[in-house]
Design an enzyme around this catalytic site. Structure first.
Site, PDB file in Angstrom:
ATOM      1  CG  HIS B  62      -1.864  -1.178   1.240  1.00 54.79           C
ATOM      2  ND1 HIS B  62      -3.092  -1.130   0.638  1.00 54.79           N
ATOM      3  CD2 HIS B  62      -1.731  -2.441   1.746  1.00 54.79           C
ATOM      4  CE1 HIS B  62      -3.703  -2.311   0.786  1.00 54.79           C
ATOM      5  NE2 HIS B  62      -2.889  -3.124   1.457  1.00 54.79           N
ATOM      6  CG  LEU B  63       3.461   2.137  -2.945  1.00 52.15           C
ATOM      7  CD1 LEU B  63       3.910   2.214  -4.398  1.00 52.15           C
ATOM      8  CD2 LEU B  63       4.671   2.300  -2.024  1.00 52.15           C
ATOM      9  NE  ARG B  64      -1.758   3.316   3.668  1.00 47.23           N
ATOM     10  CZ  ARG B  64      -2.535   2.269   3.826  1.00 47.23           C
ATOM     11  NH1 ARG B  64      -3.493   1.994   2.966  1.00 47.23           N
ATOM     12  NH2 ARG B  64      -2.377   1.467   4.859  1.00 47.23           N
ATOM     13  CG  ASN B  94      -6.222   0.266  -0.157  1.00 46.03           C
ATOM     14  OD1 ASN B  94      -5.111   0.315  -0.684  1.00 46.03           O
ATOM     15  ND2 ASN B  94      -6.390   0.013   1.131  1.00 46.03           N
ATOM     16  CG  HIS B 179      -9.073  -8.228   1.931  1.00 42.42           C
ATOM     17  ND1 HIS B 179      -8.163  -7.547   2.701  1.00 42.42           N
ATOM     18  CD2 HIS B 179     -10.161  -8.394   2.724  1.00 42.42           C
ATOM     19  CE1 HIS B 179      -8.682  -7.321   3.901  1.00 42.42           C
ATOM     20  NE2 HIS B 179      -9.889  -7.832   3.951  1.00 42.42           N
ATOM     21  CG  ASP B 305      -1.260  -6.354   3.696  1.00 46.28           C
ATOM     22  OD1 ASP B 305      -1.457  -5.297   3.053  1.00 46.28           O
ATOM     23  OD2 ASP B 305      -2.160  -6.933   4.315  1.00 46.28           O
TER      24      ASP B 305
HETATM   25 ZN    ZN Z   1      -6.128  -7.133   2.489  1.00 45.56          ZN
HETATM   26 ZN    ZN Z   2      -3.413  -5.130   1.850  1.00 47.79          ZN
END
Ligand code: ZN
Ligand code: ZN
Lengths: 319, 426
Positions: B62-64, B94, B179, B305
């Protein structure tokens, strides 16, 4: 019965976060100290100067008049100054964080924060962020150590010794901080603890805390020297998983008929406030076996002992 | 620019190499792997007693960016990757907004082009806004450069939509990553359901909430004749379901994260919010099952993750704290400590799980040291011990579940396309 405080015992904790974190000796030290404070409460002048010049802040994120007032009286009997802060449930979105509020209270030069919070672990978090003492006055479903201590104090006053006592805790164990504090404290002092509730209110793995669990109220009562009846909070039922109130009373309510099958001198406790006719009948609550009002008085003595020892604690001690 | 890596132990399972070799890098590519290479170069790296392996391909990060640059950016996250020996990342969609259309893919590609320090690949969302109700324009995501699909952070609850997504992913040759979480079972949970949640008085997340969804999604993949990749496997029942599916010939691959084979729920007894992760740290029994699944090849891949969060979102009440731990800078060291030094995995199998395996799943030409390939390389000191501290991170966040832990194994150099992008301070 009077006891002399064991002079060798030393209080070594900055905070009181839970009975899980105390040793048997720590608990006995508080109980012994509470014994002497309990006598003061029956004197015409109920005040000692032990905490003169100290400030106790009651920081309550949940409404709880009983516990707050008990702490307030305890602090005042010790001659401390008391400030009450009642605030909305803290939220991640709005307002000052618990840690910031704690640091502000510390900057105002208070000595002890008594905190009640809806989140399990909140008192422990606060204690990590301030150097002054923190008393957990109930954190979520986790612990309510002074309630546990006052229940145990009351039992010890009645029976003389906790070791070997059979104590049953009946009610919503899953969501009860009172249950957890009682379990830790009682097992450390050598009592045999049984919890009793409908299956969905017994949390998984509770036996690992060194106790027995049963859904059979008859079994929980049959050999018990004492029973601690928890308040049923039907309003917190989120998933409709709780039994209905009447059904609960029928299956688990503590009534005369049930007590007839128990030991004659069984001690009946309740942390309050009681729901008459829901978890306990009025007859039992007001009956000869009940020590419910004594618990309230003893609560002051126990909280005096806790505040006393924390005010003696040196800064930088572990939890 | 020519670089010569001398005397290292080269681990390259794709080419069945596990021995002392020299590696020559020329113009960003691997141009020689031989017993001894003696040639004039710009830079010589002495890798005696070091492991020389392909750069890690981390397919769960997740690099945001865009949206939460206060937690991490493509620039800071890829710098953290470099420090961790990671040279290829699959960025989770996300972000804010989610990567759920061609325009968002283009915007992300643009930021990557300008600021990334390693190879960043793009995963698009399965459904619009990751809300689970409306399928994205998957062909458009693909055409603009997404190579995988996932609603990570959420599961697609509607089985019909999931089935359609699987069929589309198959048609467009995209990797579908699940997920697996049935929110109706895990609702409001913050730690593993069991003894520890009971002691802490916190709401629990059952194994069931994960494995029921693993079971459903694998069933749907079978029905669609599609392949499927299961993200962050954390419990023993999921392992069993995946093992059975593989036996049946269903095209399923599975990934776990280092915290699921190195940490258990017991670490949470002091309400450490850095260990609040979703799926949660499980029981010791589950941790043992994850380790065995790695050894037996039931779990194919290790991915971090990496989930950065600010201190304001972590240093608060446990119930309110965000889920997730950062992992880019610790994943190799944790794996070496927990899997290599314990004798559970060989170096070849670890490289398979962190480099070549994920490259195969993603269908990219990475994760090997073959002649002519991009010179993406990690040089690792396998015995070097270090302690994880807040100060050691180059990630913008420091919410590591491993803070305070001592690890054995450290990345000394990371080379990406022939450039040394990280060297440990002497
Ligand atoms: Zn996840
Ligand atoms: Zn994740």
């Amino acid at each position: 019965m009077t006891r002399t405080v064991n002079k060798k015992s030393q209080w070594t904790h900055k905070d009181l976060l839970g009975l899980e974190y105390l040793s048997k000796e720590d608990i006995e030290l508080i109980l012994d100290t509470a014994d002497s404070f309990r006598e003061i409460l029956d004197r015409p002048i109920k005040k000692v100067p032990a905490l003169r010049g100290k400030t106790v802040v009651n920081l309550f994120y949940e409404p709880s008049t009983r516990t707050r007032v008990s702490f307030e009286i305890a602090a005042k009997r010790l001659s401390a100054d008391v400030i009450n802060i009642a605030t909305e449930t803290s939220s991640v979105k709005k307002g000052e964080t618990l840690n910031d509020t704690g640091k502000n209270i510390e900057a105002l030069k208070a000595d002890i924060i008594v905190v009640r919070h809806n989140c399990s672990g909140a008192a422990a978090m606060l204690a990590r962020h301030v150097n002054i003492s923190v008393v957990n006055a109930g954190d979520g479903w986790h612990e309510h150590p002074t309630q546990g201590l006052l229940d145990i104090f009351t039992l010890r006053k009645k029976t003389g010794n906790i070791k070997g006592l059979n104590v049953s805790i009946v009610g919503d164990i899953a969501h009860s901080r009172v249950a957890r504090s009682n379990i830790w404290g009682l097992t450390k002092l050598g009592a045999n603890v049984t919890v009793c509730a409908p299956g969905m209110l017994i949390p998984p793995g509770i036996e690992n805390m060194g106790i027995r669990a049963t859904e059979d109220i008859g079994e929980a009562l049959s050999n018990a020297d004492a029973i601690n009846v928890l308040r049923m909070q039907f309003e917190r039922d989120e998933k409709g998983a709780f039994p209905k109130q009447m059904e609960y009373f029928k299956k688990f309510g503590i009534t005369d008929e049930r007590l007839e099958k128990a030991k004659k001198d069984i001690i009946v406790m309740h942390p309050g406030p009681i729901n008459r006719g829901i978890e306990i009948s009025s007859k039992v609550a007001d009956g000869a076996n009940s020590v419910i009002l004594e618990q309230v008085t003893n609560g002051i003595a126990v909280r005096m002992a806790v505040l006393f020892w924390l005010s003696q604690a040196k800064k930088g001690l572990s939890k | 620019m020519k670089i010569l890596i001398k005397n290292g132990i080269v681990i390259d399972p794709a080419n069945k190499i596990n021995s002392a070799m020299d590696i020559l890098i020329d113009q960003g590519k691997i141009s020689g792997v031989e017993k001894i290479i003696n040639i004039d170069v710009d830079t010589v790296i002495d890798a005696k007693d070091k492991i020389v392996m392909p750069g890690i391909v981390d397919m769960h990060v997740h690099l945001r960016e865009p949206g939460r640059e206060d937690k991490e950016t493509i620039a800071s996250g890829t710098k953290a990757a470099a420090k961790g020996g990671v040279t290829t990342i699959l960025a989770m969609p996300n972000t804010l907004p989610a990567i759920d259309g061609a325009e968002m893919v283009d915007e992300l590609k643009n930021i990557i082009g300008k600021t990334a320090n390693v190879n960043v690949l793009i995963a698009g969302a399965i459904t619009m806004g990751r809300l689970g109700s409306e399928l994205c324009d998957i062909a458009a995501l693909k055409n603009h450069g997404a190579i995988a699909l996932t609603d990570d952070g959420s599961s697609v609850d509607d089985a019909d939509i999931m089935l359609k997504a699987l069929a589309r992913a198959k048609k467009d040759k995209l990797v579908l990553i699940c997920h697996c979480e049935d929110k109706s079972l895990s609702e409001k949970g913050v730690v593993n359901l069991g003894v520890i949640s009971t002691r802490l008085g916190l709401r629990g997340i059952s194994n069931e909430s994960e494995y029921k969804r693993v079971e459903r999604d694998i069933g749907l993949a079978e029905k669609a004749g599609a392949s499927i990749h299961i993200a962050h496997v954390s419990c023993k029942e999921s392992v069993e379901i995946i093992a059975n599916a593989k036996k049946k010939g269903i095209k399923v691959t599975a990934e776990t994260a280092p915290h699921y084979f190195s940490l258990s729920e017991e670490g949470l007894l002091d309400y450490n919010t850095n260990m609040k992760i979703n799926p949660p740290l499980r029981s010791k029994e589950d941790v043992a099952a994850i380790k065995q699944a790695l050894r037996q090849g039931i779990i194919d891949i290790i991915a971090s993750d990496h989930a950065p969060h600010t201190e304001n979102e972590k240093d608060i009440e446990f119930d309110y704290a965000e889920y997730g731990t950062i992992g880019l800078e610790t994943e190799l060291a944790v794996s070496v400590t927990e899997l290599i030094h314990t004798g559970l995995l060989t170096w070849e199998s670890l490289v398979e799980k962190m480099c070549y395996g994920p490259a195969k799943v993603l269908g990219i030409d990475k994760g090997t040291l073959g002649i002519g390939r991009d010179a993406d390389i990690a040089i690792v000191a396998p015995e070097k011990e270090w302690e994880v501290t807040k100060e050691c991170f180059v990630s913008r966040s420091n919410n590591s579940a491993f803070l305070g832990k001592k690890l054995k194994g450290a990345v000394e150099h990371t080379i990406y396309k022939g450039n040394i992008i990280y060297s440990m301070k002497p």
